[in-house]
Write an enzyme that holds these catalytic residues in place. Structure first.
Site, PDB file in Angstrom:
ATOM      1  N   CYS A 266       0.794  -1.234   0.000  1.00  0.00           N
ATOM      2  CA  CYS A 266       0.000   0.000   0.000  1.00  0.00           C
ATOM      3  C   CYS A 266       0.826   1.284   0.000  1.00  0.00           C
ATOM      4  O   CYS A 266       0.717   2.087  -0.928  1.00  0.00           O
ATOM      5  CB  CYS A 266      -0.950   0.001   1.190  1.00  0.00           C
ATOM      6  SG  CYS A 266      -2.214  -1.283   1.121  1.00  0.00           S
ATOM      7  N   LEU A 267       1.636   1.497   1.030  1.00  0.00           N
ATOM      8  CA  LEU A 267       2.316   2.782   1.162  1.00  0.00           C
ATOM      9  C   LEU A 267       3.217   3.104  -0.033  1.00  0.00           C
ATOM     10  O   LEU A 267       3.125   4.208  -0.584  1.00  0.00           O
ATOM     11  CB  LEU A 267       3.113   2.837   2.474  1.00  0.00           C
ATOM     12  CG  LEU A 267       2.380   3.461   3.668  1.00  0.00           C
ATOM     13  CD1 LEU A 267       1.110   2.687   3.999  1.00  0.00           C
ATOM     14  CD2 LEU A 267       3.300   3.501   4.894  1.00  0.00           C
TER      15      LEU A 267
END
Length: 428
Positions: A266-267
């Protein structure tokens, strides 16, 4: 309620299990037959605490998996899109899997008569995707009209690997994007019992909220790592600086731990994708680019530190403890360990690795050149130096490292317990 979920990966499986646990009837659809078969055998294809136990209590009574939508979605109340979200190069976002899911769902709705099924988009997509891509595909393939025959809601997820079940069952907020009262009512009923504020916004705002949250967390990690790097040069303990900073309620201690940087699905991806979205709009998101640049360099600082302290790496046996990007998961996507191991090999080190959960995934990445240990003690036993990359509890035993040079990328070992150990922290 009856629920269909397209995509039985991390988000889809946790969402499906959570909804089934709440009493709903859930069908998961995934093109990966192995994944489908193992779920139907009450086993989780991913490592997530408590998920196997949940599946044993839910399959097949309230949760089942299939490889094709077929007739499974004929009478469902809600359909979630939980497929792999956009992947990107430096200029383009690829929504292939989301587009395919929308088209498949649209075809499944062709013969639907009555009711108001709601398509909820949990996959992370760039702002404008629901209105510009997903809804047109649903309408084209179903011959029906959004807002009349079916509803569409942007419902981003905020699950953390390792605590995903708790995050789903006890969210801190529920985002509903689209401003369709009928569709919102279906989702609110589905989530009935969750004690969390419901924030209702338009599609683009909901999509942007997810990007903004992950980009902020990424920025916070890179910021404290930058501070930690400066602290290291000053001979200051960066962790103590971070602890004092986190006591300020305007800052908070969350994601304020110096180390080797962030990884996962995600990040890194969402921060990069948001910078691409900005560039397409004619705006250079320099801060986001810097966040990624700091994160890209950070793992190599631990390798540089080890090379400097032990007088070179070529021909030396180096143990790498921890491969998953965080404890509680077997996920190696964008894990700093990949960059570290590759750099150690490039510099001529003899690398032995161990992780409590991620070894099978690691073997798929390194088919040669890397030795795979069976446990922590075996990994460390013949090594001249040890690099700790993931904060698994079993790595905290200081007694394992006697006579070794230890390079800690996650503050796994406690300074008060080192007892003369040859210990080196990346930012402290």
């Amino acid at each position: 309620m009856k629920v269909g979920i397209v995509g039985a990966g991390y988000v889809g499986l946790v969402t499906g299990a959570g909804l089934a646990q709440m009493g709903h009837e859930v069908t998961l659809v995934d093109i990966d037959r192995y994944r489908v078969d193992i779920i139907n055998r009450c086993q989780s294809p991913i490592h997530e605490r408590g998920l196997d136990e949940m599946l044993r209590g839910l399959v097949p009574h309230r949760l089942k998996a299939a490889v094709e939508i077929g007739d499974h979605f004929g009478s469902v109340d809600a359909i979630f899109i939980c497929v792999q979200s956009s992947s990107s190069d430096n200029e383009h976002l690829d929504l292939t899997y989301v587009m395919q899911a929308a088209a498949d769902i649209g075809r499944a709705l062709v013969n639907r008569v009555g009711g108001y099924p709601v398509v909820a988009v949990k996959s992370t997509v760039s702002p404008g995707s629901a209105e510009g891509v997903i809804i047109p595909l649903l309408e084209q393939n179903s011959g029906k009209k959004a807002g009349v025959d079916f509803g569409v809601v942007s419902n981003p997820e905020f699950l953390r690997e390792g605590t995903a079940i708790a995050d789903f069952m006890g969210p801190d907020r529920i985002i509903l994007g689209g401003l369709d009262p009928k569709a919102e009512a279906v989702l609110e009923h589905l989530y009935l019992g969750m004690k969390a504020p419901v924030i209702k916004v338009d599609f683009k705002t909901a999509e942007m909220i997810k990007f903004a949250c992950n980009a902020f967390l990424a920025a916070k990690v890179s910021f404290i790592n930058e501070i930690g790097n400066i602290c290291k040069l000053l001979g200051v303990d960066g962790c103590k600086v971070a602890e004092a900073m986190g006591a300020d309620p305007r800052i908070s201690p969350h994601y304020l731990r110096p180390g080797i940087g962030f990884g996962g699905s995600c990040l890194p991806k969402d921060t990069k994708d948001l910078s691409i979205v900005a560039r397409r709009l004619g705006y250079e998101a320099n801060l986001l680019r810097s966040v990624l640049e700091v994160n890209e360099r950070q793992p190599l600082r631990l390798v540089d530190l080890a090379e400097k302290r032990i007088g070179g790496l070529r021909g030396k046996r180096i143990a790498v403890l921890g491969l998953a990007f965080k404890p509680g998961t077997d996920d190696l996507r964008k894990a700093p360990s990949i960059q570290v191991v590759e750099e150690l090999l490039r510099r001529g080190a003899l690398v032995v690795v161990y992780d409590p959960e991620a070894m099978s995934r690691a073997r798929a990445i390194w088919t040669n050149g890397v030795t795979f240990a069976q446990n922590t003690r075996q990994a460390v036993s013949q090594a001249e130096a040890v690099l700790i990359l993931t904060e698994w509890e079993e790595f905290r035993d200081v007694g394992l490292y006697s006579g070794k040079a230890v390079f800690d990328g996650r503050r796994v070992l406690r300074p008060s317990e080192l007892n003369g150990l040859n210990y080196n922290g990346i930012c402290w």
